[in-house]
Design an enzyme around this catalytic site. Structure first.
Site, PDB file in Angstrom:
ATOM      1  N   ARG A   1      -5.227   0.265  10.122  1.00  0.00           N
ATOM      2  CA  ARG A   1      -5.476  -0.008  11.706  1.00  0.00           C
ATOM      3  C   ARG A   1      -6.079   1.213  12.658  1.00  0.00           C
ATOM      4  NH1 ARG A   1      -6.683  -3.424   8.645  1.00  0.00           N
ATOM      5  NH2 ARG A   1      -6.427  -5.356   8.229  1.00  0.00           N
TER       6      ARG A   1
ATOM      7  N   HIS B   1     -14.126   1.760   7.240  1.00  0.00           N
ATOM      8  CA  HIS B   1     -13.099   0.858   6.729  1.00  0.00           C
ATOM      9  C   HIS B   1     -13.792   0.044   5.310  1.00  0.00           C
ATOM     10  CE1 HIS B   1     -10.776  -2.612   9.175  1.00  0.00           C
ATOM     11  NE2 HIS B   1     -10.340  -1.565   8.070  1.00  0.00           N
TER      12      HIS B   1
ATOM     13  N   ILE C   1       1.217  -0.987   0.562  1.00  0.00           N
ATOM     14  CA  ILE C   1       0.161   0.128   0.002  1.00  0.00           C
ATOM     15  C   ILE C   1       0.987   1.813  -0.186  1.00  0.00           C
ATOM     16  CG2 ILE C   1      -1.981   1.453   1.313  1.00  0.00           C
ATOM     17  CD1 ILE C   1      -3.005  -1.991   1.946  1.00  0.00           C
TER      18      ILE C   1
ATOM     19  N   GLU D   1     -14.836  -1.029  16.308  1.00  0.00           N
ATOM     20  CA  GLU D   1     -15.243  -1.764  14.968  1.00  0.00           C
ATOM     21  C   GLU D   1     -16.443  -2.169  15.579  1.00  0.00           C
ATOM     22  OE1 GLU D   1     -12.839  -1.901  11.663  1.00  0.00           O
ATOM     23  OE2 GLU D   1     -11.622  -0.296  11.731  1.00  0.00           O
TER      24      GLU D   1
END
Length: 313
Positions: free
Chosen positions: A229, A277, A152, A258
């Site tokens: 995260r 998310h 990423i 979450e």
């Protein structure tokens, strides 16, 4: 006896076809969690896991289980060592969504650069002139700090540099050869970046790394972007930094808890933009992720080693 796997109800057709071609029965449930694994523990040899927490205690009631295949790259909802101790592979899908997440982060940067969210809120409140006022910055020439440089981070660095951003990178103690950007210390990154993007794994060293001290090191004009995260950020310290305008804003797609409670303090701030998310949740990414996750399960059930294990048996 026909092999069976547990899959989420919204599992994509790209993954279902892999199981169909391998003549493996699919049992679809709303959430592949501890309760579902235990309920079908005497039937399934494999399971495809999303974000639900899997407890080590569950394995005692899933005697046939051989593999948990995670759609995505994060696996902090599973203890790989605990799984291995019970003879269960844990795998990920590293090629599924890294580009989707990088694009989502880039979109967050573009939105934050022009205060797009704040201007929309002013428009909706009937404050056209206030929302129309000059604000924001071009991103060309601005500095992007990337904390965590795997797939990423690498993709994001390339995209940002192509738009004229200066890119600085910190990958902790794991130094990598950079195609784009400059490796700097964490202190230098925090002090110089206009945008700080988090894509580091959750470890003892990185847990709550973005805390009161880190926010004080950042520019008052800087934006924190977390599509990684939630555990990387001290929730309370971030709220204080946003309230006190120690940093300009935040764009968050990941949270310590979450789903994020609707009454969470973050939802009441006008300098934070929140998404549930979804950074890696494009149709394309989910198709790739479901295909690859199913392929990993099939490999294990055929007696082969998975391609992308995060533990060893």
């Amino acid at each position: 006896m026909k092999k069976a796997v547990l899959i989420p109800a919204d599992f994509r057709d790209a993954g279902r076809k892999v199981f169909e071609d391998a003549n493996i029965e699919m049992i679809a449930v709303k959430n592949v969690d501890n309760e579902a694994l235990i309920q079908y523990g005497d039937q399934v040899q494999g399971a495809v896991v999303m974000l639900d927490q899997i407890s080590n205690d569950t394995y005692a009631q899933t005697p046939k289980l051989k593999v948990l295949s995670r759609v995505g790259v994060g696996y902090n909802n599973i203890d790989p060592a605990g799984a291995a101790a019970n003879g269960v592979w844990v795998t990920i899908t590293p090629h599924a969504n890294y580009n989707s997440v990088a694009e989502a982060i880039l979109g967050a940067i573009l939105m934050a650069a022009c205060d797009t969210y704040q201007r929309q809120q002013l428009l909706l409140a009937g404050k056209w002139d206030q929302g129309h006022a000059t604000a924001g910055h071009d991103i060309s020439g601005q500095t992007l700090g990337i904390i965590g440089y795997d797939r990423i981070g690498h993709a994001l660095a390339q995209k940002a540099a192509a738009l004229g951003m200066k890119v600085v990178i910190n990958n902790g103690a794991h130094h990598k050869k950079l195609e784009v950007g400059t490796e700097v210390s964490l202190d230098e990154l925090l002090a110089t970046a206009d945008y700080v993007s988090l894509s580091a794994p959750v470890t003892k060293e990185t847990t709550a790394m973005m805390n009161k001290q880190a926010f004080k090191q950042m520019k008052p004009s800087a934006t924190l972007i977390n599509f990684g995260r939630g555990q990387l950020v001290n929730h309370g310290d971030l709220i204080a930094a946003l309230k006190n305008h120690e940093i300009h804003s935040a764009v968050l797609d990941a949270f310590q808890q979450e789903p994020l409670p609707v009454d969470d303090e973050l939802t009441k701030l006008d300098n934070v933009f929140l998404t549930p998310h979804i950074g890696g949740g494009t149709i394309d990414a989910m198709d790739r992720g479901c295909h690859d996750a199913a392929s990993e399960v099939v490999r294990v059930l055929q007696g082969k080693k998975p391609q992308w294990p995060v533990n060893q048996l």
